[in-house]
Write an enzyme that holds these catalytic residues in place. Structure first.
Site, PDB file in Angstrom:
ATOM      1  N   HIS A  43      38.332  41.963  43.023  1.00 20.94           N
ATOM      2  CA  HIS A  43      39.743  42.199  43.343  1.00 20.94           C
ATOM      3  C   HIS A  43      40.588  41.653  42.198  1.00 20.94           C
ATOM      4  O   HIS A  43      40.080  40.975  41.313  1.00 20.94           O
ATOM      5  CB  HIS A  43      40.125  41.479  44.644  1.00 20.94           C
ATOM      6  CG  HIS A  43      40.059  40.003  44.516  1.00 20.94           C
ATOM      7  ND1 HIS A  43      38.881  39.278  44.706  1.00 20.94           N
ATOM      8  CD2 HIS A  43      40.996  39.081  44.148  1.00 20.94           C
ATOM      9  CE1 HIS A  43      39.114  38.003  44.480  1.00 20.94           C
ATOM     10  NE2 HIS A  43      40.384  37.850  44.136  1.00 20.94           N
ATOM     11  N   HIS A 129      43.056  40.016  36.414  1.00 23.76           N
ATOM     12  CA  HIS A 129      41.635  40.032  36.054  1.00 23.76           C
ATOM     13  C   HIS A 129      40.791  40.162  37.323  1.00 23.76           C
ATOM     14  O   HIS A 129      41.253  39.857  38.418  1.00 23.76           O
ATOM     15  CB  HIS A 129      41.250  38.760  35.293  1.00 23.76           C
ATOM     16  CG  HIS A 129      41.340  37.531  36.120  1.00 23.76           C
ATOM     17  ND1 HIS A 129      42.540  36.878  36.360  1.00 23.76           N
ATOM     18  CD2 HIS A 129      40.401  36.831  36.797  1.00 23.76           C
ATOM     19  CE1 HIS A 129      42.317  35.836  37.143  1.00 23.76           C
ATOM     20  NE2 HIS A 129      41.025  35.784  37.421  1.00 23.76           N
TER      21      HIS A 129
END
Length: 185
Positions: A43, A129
């Protein structure tokens, strides 16, 4: 429940999770990290809430839903891997996305909605990220250049279409349980 924490994150499409996981399989033998994340846990964190009462979580979820109700889905491009921490013995190995202003705009809205719900959030700048692994523990120094060549990670386009509130389950795999999601238009 004291060890449980919550966070809002950009939900990644299942196809992207599978493809990313497949590309990093070679890294697992070449670069020993203490923990490789389960692909279901991939995620992009938008706001880390920490421990939160049910009433505060509900308030944050309602505010996030309201603030994103007219927000359209948008494309993102997966384009690199990188690290946090020391270059030779990194703390985190991650996959990044090309800069997209819409991602930063949506993150600001989610972050602000959580502040308005009463949360104290980390003020560090947003660095989108996808965490892949934690705590490099190899005998040889880590090489980002070698790791990048092994993944063969070229530009991979995907649609950012949902923001999810997750709960952690420390020690479980996968570790993150979706609580509720907001679909972007």
């Amino acid at each position: 429940m004291a060890n449980t924490h919550f966070f809002f994150a950009l939900t990644l499409p299942d196809e992207l999770k599978k493809e990313l996981y497949g590309r990093i399989e070679q890294l697992k033998t070449a670069f020993p990290f203490k923990k490789w994340l389960h692909p279901a846990d991939y995620h992009i964190t938008m706001a880390f809430l920490g421990h939160a009462s049910e009433s505060m979580r509900n308030e944050a979820a309602a505010r996030v839903k309201q603030t994103l109700e007219k927000e359209a889905a948008f494309p993102l491009i997966l384009d690199e891997i990188g690290t946090f921490g020391r270059n030779d013995y990194p703390r985190i190995l991650w996959a990044g996305v090309e800069f997209e202003q819409r991602l930063f705009d949506v993150q600001k809205k989610v972050y602000q909605a959580c502040l308005e719900a009463g949360f104290s959030l980390d003020p560090k700048p947003f660095k989108p990220h996808i965490t892949l692994a934690r705590k490099y523990n190899g005998e040889e120094a880590f090489s980002l250049q070698q790791a990048s060549s092994l993944t063969g990670l070229e530009s991979k386009r995907f649609l950012a279409s949902a923001i999810t509130l997750y709960q952690t389950h420390i020690g479980a795999s996968p570790s993150y349980e979706p609580i509720c999601s907001v679909q972007l238009q």
